[in-house]
Design an enzyme around this catalytic site. Structure first.
Site, PDB file in Angstrom:
ATOM      1  N   SER A   1       9.008 -16.907 -12.590  1.00  0.00           N
ATOM      2  CA  SER A   1       8.554 -15.515 -12.487  1.00  0.00           C
ATOM      3  C   SER A   1       8.984 -14.715 -13.714  1.00  0.00           C
ATOM      4  CB  SER A   1       9.092 -14.859 -11.208  1.00  0.00           C
ATOM      5  OG  SER A   1      10.493 -14.955 -11.143  1.00  0.00           O
TER       6      SER A   1
ATOM      7  N   ASN B   1      18.744 -13.857  -3.917  1.00  0.00           N
ATOM      8  CA  ASN B   1      17.965 -13.183  -2.872  1.00  0.00           C
ATOM      9  C   ASN B   1      18.358 -11.717  -2.716  1.00  0.00           C
ATOM     10  OD1 ASN B   1      16.982 -15.729  -2.636  1.00  0.00           O
ATOM     11  ND2 ASN B   1      17.853 -16.152  -0.609  1.00  0.00           N
TER      12      ASN B   1
ATOM     13  N   THR C   1     -21.972  19.782   1.269  1.00  0.00           N
ATOM     14  CA  THR C   1     -21.744  18.739   2.255  1.00  0.00           C
ATOM     15  C   THR C   1     -22.916  17.786   2.084  1.00  0.00           C
ATOM     16  OG1 THR C   1     -22.963  19.866   3.998  1.00  0.00           O
ATOM     17  CG2 THR C   1     -20.607  20.324   3.899  1.00  0.00           C
ATOM     18  N   HIS C   2     -22.671  16.503   2.201  1.00  0.00           N
ATOM     19  CA  HIS C   2     -23.707  15.482   1.980  1.00  0.00           C
ATOM     20  C   HIS C   2     -24.320  15.598   0.578  1.00  0.00           C
ATOM     21  CE1 HIS C   2     -23.636  15.117   6.421  1.00  0.00           C
ATOM     22  NE2 HIS C   2     -23.588  16.438   6.397  1.00  0.00           N
TER      23      HIS C   2
ATOM     24  N   SER D   1     -21.340   5.888 -26.654  1.00  0.00           N
ATOM     25  CA  SER D   1     -22.034   4.637 -26.365  1.00  0.00           C
ATOM     26  C   SER D   1     -22.243   3.891 -27.670  1.00  0.00           C
ATOM     27  CB  SER D   1     -23.375   4.944 -25.707  1.00  0.00           C
ATOM     28  OG  SER D   1     -24.270   3.864 -25.894  1.00  0.00           O
TER      29      SER D   1
ATOM     30  N   LYS E   1     -24.828   9.854 -26.309  1.00  0.00           N
ATOM     31  CA  LYS E   1     -24.023   9.762 -25.098  1.00  0.00           C
ATOM     32  C   LYS E   1     -22.606  10.305 -25.257  1.00  0.00           C
ATOM     33  CE  LYS E   1     -24.901   8.230 -21.623  1.00  0.00           C
ATOM     34  NZ  LYS E   1     -25.005   6.839 -21.181  1.00  0.00           N
TER      35      LYS E   1
ATOM     36  N   ASN F   1     -19.570  10.112 -22.513  1.00  0.00           N
ATOM     37  CA  ASN F   1     -19.315   9.599 -21.167  1.00  0.00           C
ATOM     38  C   ASN F   1     -17.936   9.988 -20.640  1.00  0.00           C
ATOM     39  OD1 ASN F   1     -21.802   8.267 -21.254  1.00  0.00           O
ATOM     40  ND2 ASN F   1     -20.874   6.453 -22.196  1.00  0.00           N
TER      41      ASN F   1
ATOM     42  N   GLU G   1     -14.603   7.627 -14.512  1.00  0.00           N
ATOM     43  CA  GLU G   1     -15.203   6.415 -13.931  1.00  0.00           C
ATOM     44  C   GLU G   1     -14.141   5.367 -13.629  1.00  0.00           C
ATOM     45  OE1 GLU G   1     -18.911   4.953 -15.876  1.00  0.00           O
ATOM     46  OE2 GLU G   1     -18.746   6.827 -16.977  1.00  0.00           O
TER      47      GLU G   1
ATOM     48  N   TYR H   1      14.752 -14.930   3.367  1.00  0.00           N
ATOM     49  CA  TYR H   1      14.028 -15.021   2.103  1.00  0.00           C
ATOM     50  C   TYR H   1      13.114 -16.240   2.087  1.00  0.00           C
ATOM     51  CZ  TYR H   1      12.871 -15.366  -2.821  1.00  0.00           C
ATOM     52  OH  TYR H   1      12.169 -15.449  -4.002  1.00  0.00           O
TER      53      TYR H   1
ATOM     54  N   GLN I   1       8.372 -13.595  -3.974  1.00  0.00           N
ATOM     55  CA  GLN I   1       8.238 -13.408  -5.414  1.00  0.00           C
ATOM     56  C   GLN I   1       6.874 -12.799  -5.764  1.00  0.00           C
ATOM     57  OE1 GLN I   1       9.938 -16.434  -8.107  1.00  0.00           O
ATOM     58  NE2 GLN I   1       7.850 -16.876  -8.712  1.00  0.00           N
TER      59      GLN I   1
ATOM     60  N   LYS J   1       5.859  -8.813  -6.853  1.00  0.00           N
ATOM     61  CA  LYS J   1       6.062  -8.067  -8.095  1.00  0.00           C
ATOM     62  C   LYS J   1       4.807  -7.746  -8.878  1.00  0.00           C
ATOM     63  CE  LYS J   1      10.483 -10.129  -8.348  1.00  0.00           C
ATOM     64  NZ  LYS J   1      10.012 -10.789  -7.123  1.00  0.00           N
TER      65      LYS J   1
HETATM   66  N1  ARG Z   1      12.324 -15.034  -8.785  1.00  0.00           N
HETATM   67  C1  ARG Z   1      12.669 -14.915  -7.394  1.00  0.00           C
HETATM   68  C2  ARG Z   1      11.897 -13.733  -6.793  1.00  0.00           C
HETATM   69  O1  ARG Z   1      11.302 -13.011  -7.517  1.00  0.00           O
HETATM   70  C3  ARG Z   1      14.119 -14.649  -7.270  1.00  0.00           C
HETATM   71  C4  ARG Z   1      14.732 -15.177  -6.021  1.00  0.00           C
HETATM   72  C5  ARG Z   1      14.696 -16.637  -5.966  1.00  0.00           C
HETATM   73  N2  ARG Z   1      15.543 -17.116  -4.933  1.00  0.00           N
HETATM   74  C6  ARG Z   1      15.522 -18.377  -4.539  1.00  0.00           C
HETATM   75  N3  ARG Z   1      16.332 -18.719  -3.649  1.00  0.00           N
HETATM   76  N4  ARG Z   1      14.680 -19.215  -5.055  1.00  0.00           N
HETATM   77  O2  ARG Z   1      11.853 -13.565  -5.609  1.00  0.00           O
END
Ligand code: ARG
Length: 469
Positions: free
Chosen positions: A31, A118, A165-166, A287, A293, A295, A300, A327, A332, A335
């Site tokens: 990650s 975790n 309205t509408h 454009s 144009k 825009n 948008e 966990y 993961q 994110k």
């Molecule tokens: N990269 C992991 C996450 O974003 C961190 C935690 C990983 N923990 C584990 N026991 N593998 O959640």
């Protein structure tokens, strides 16, 4: 697939393994590529953890100082771009721990005492959210202030336009009333974000992998160090809770929907057909083929990108659904949607604010559209109601006036003047601005109610500015 030996560059968890992880595994499970941006928050969390370890006697003051100094050095390396990643760095947390240990030696190897990735990742993400959500909230209030500023300007110039309205002409309204309608929606967004910030202000650090620790940890020390309002009560919940991520994504999705609705209006308003506003060159695009144009691409995209904000919320809810405690690596996946929604909505708020604050309202076009006779129909019916007629009957009387006008081509005002139930006094409603001025019930679209609304809004804005989680 080749089997590699566990060597120097092995992941931090290599102990129970005989062979090194496959490249394919690392490529799929890493990650680091997206959680790098948590570096500063991971360092804040690590500093707080070390301070706690020193305070409860699990780390000597001497070792603690060495680790804290190493963390400072790592922060400098990130800030100046010199931090060197290694292939074994699975995520930002392992990268930082690995580097701290390289710098500080044996004391560095004590940093993970009583800590798991975790609780570490849950902490870093919460710290990141606290800062970023507060920033978005500020940008929301900035946009409200821009809209309110433009509303006050519009009232000084006495600008009205048709209310719809509408997408059909309904009743004349002040431009300020229309602009302020959006302010109220955005203030609800700001208050929702404030509540979300309050709920996420809980430190999960000290929960360990899932069950706390046999070591004498004191989670309240690290919570205090990081500025969290309180600490977790249940270690399982602490490491598996991502409600705050889902809440933020909902808050942003709804904020995005509000931005999208305002975006759609500006697309219409800046079209040749409406012509209610013109954009500043700096906030419009051209454009590549059509030279004439101009825009409203910001508007948008505010509309278009709202789809992905809804998608990000959906993806996190779907990921969370059915996850057993505590966990799971699935978490993961919180994110990328989180980062994406925060980045997108931040840019949208800034760009729309710029677009709206620099645009020119075309009073001539708005007022011309607002003086269409049909917009007075409801006021005529209300005029009859004030003279004792049941509304349903009044509605029918005026409906017939409208039909007669459409069929005969003569102006409604003429028909009203000659009408036995209406007459000259009712026809005065067609004079410019009269119908609008009459709309004075609380919260209505006329100038008297506008003053009340303006004061209320100013109060709400300063109240919103006062919040600090
Ligand atoms: N990269 C992991 C996450 O974003 C961190 C935690 C990983 N923990 C584990 N026991 N593998 O959640």
């Amino acid at each position: 697939m080749s089997e590699k030996k566990v060597t120097e560059g092995a992941p931090l968890w290599h102990g129970r393994f005989q062979s090194a992880p496959a490249d394919d595994l690392m490529a799929y499970t890493e990650s680091l590529s997206f959680d790098k941006r948590l570096w500063a928050d991971d360092i804040v969390g690590s500093q707080a953890h070390v301070t706690m370890l020193i305070e409860v006697g699990l780390m000597s003051a001497d070792d603690g100082q060495k680790v804290l100094a190493a963390l400072d050095q790592v922060a400098t390396e990130f800030a100046d771009g010199s931090f060197a990643y290694e292939v074994s760095d699975e995520d930002i947390h392992t990268a930082i721990e690995r580097r701290v240990t390289q710098i500080a030696g044996e004391p560095g190897a004590r940093i993970h005492t009583g800590r798991s990735r975790n609780d570490q990742v849950a902490t870093a993400v919460r710290l990141w959210c606290k800062r970023e959500v507060a920033l978005i909230r500020t940008l929301v209030i900035d946009l409200v202030e821009t809209l309110e500023g433009r509303a006050e300007e519009a009232d000084l110039q006495d600008i009205s336009l048709p209310g719809y309205t509408h997408v059909q002409h309904a009743q004349p309204i002040l431009l300020s009333h229309h602009l302020r309608a959006h302010c109220w929606a955005f203030l609800r967004d700001a208050s929702r974000l404030a509540e979300t910030l309050n709920r996420l202000n809980v430190s999960p650090l000290g929960a360990g992998a899932l069950a706390g620790s046999s070591l004498p940890l004191d989670p309240s020390v690290s919570a205090r160090e990081m500025g969290f309002g309180s600490t977790f009560a249940n270690s399982l919940d602490a490491v598996s809770d991502r409600d705050f991520v889902a809440e933020i994504l909902f808050d942003i999705a709804l904020l995005g929907v509000h931005l999208s609705r305002i975006g759609e209006e500006w697309v219409l308003w800046t079209s040749a057909e409406f012509g209610f506003a013109t954009l500043d060159d700096a906030y419009a695009t051209g454009s590549s083929m059509l030279p004439q144009k101009k825009n409203a691409d910001i508007a948008e995209l505010a509309r278009g990108k709202s789809g992905r904000l809804i998608g990000n919320l959906t993806s996190v809810l779907a990921m969370l659904k059915g996850l057993p405690l505590a966990y799971n690596r699935d978490l993961q996946e919180d994110k990328e949607p989180l980062f994406d929604s925060v980045d997108q909505v931040r840019r949208a708020l800034i760009a729309l604010n710029g677009m709206i604050s620099t645009a020119t309202f075309r009073k001539d076009k708005m007022v011309e559209a607002a003086t269409s006779e049909a917009l007075v129909a409801t006021d005529l019916a209300e005029w009859l109601v004030m003279r004792g007629m049941p509304f349903r009957e009044a509605h029918a009387v005026v409906g017939r006036v409208v039909r007669e006008s459409l069929e005969s081509g003569s102006p409604m005002a003429h028909i009203v003047m000659q009408h036995p139930l209406l007459g000259d006094e009712a026809a005065e409603l067609f004079a410019p601005g009269v119908a609008l001025r009459n709309r004075r019930s609380p919260g209505a679209a006329g100038p008297e109610a506008a003053q009340v609304q303006r004061d209320r809004l100013a109060q709400e804005i300063s109240h919103a500015r006062e919040f600090h989680s």
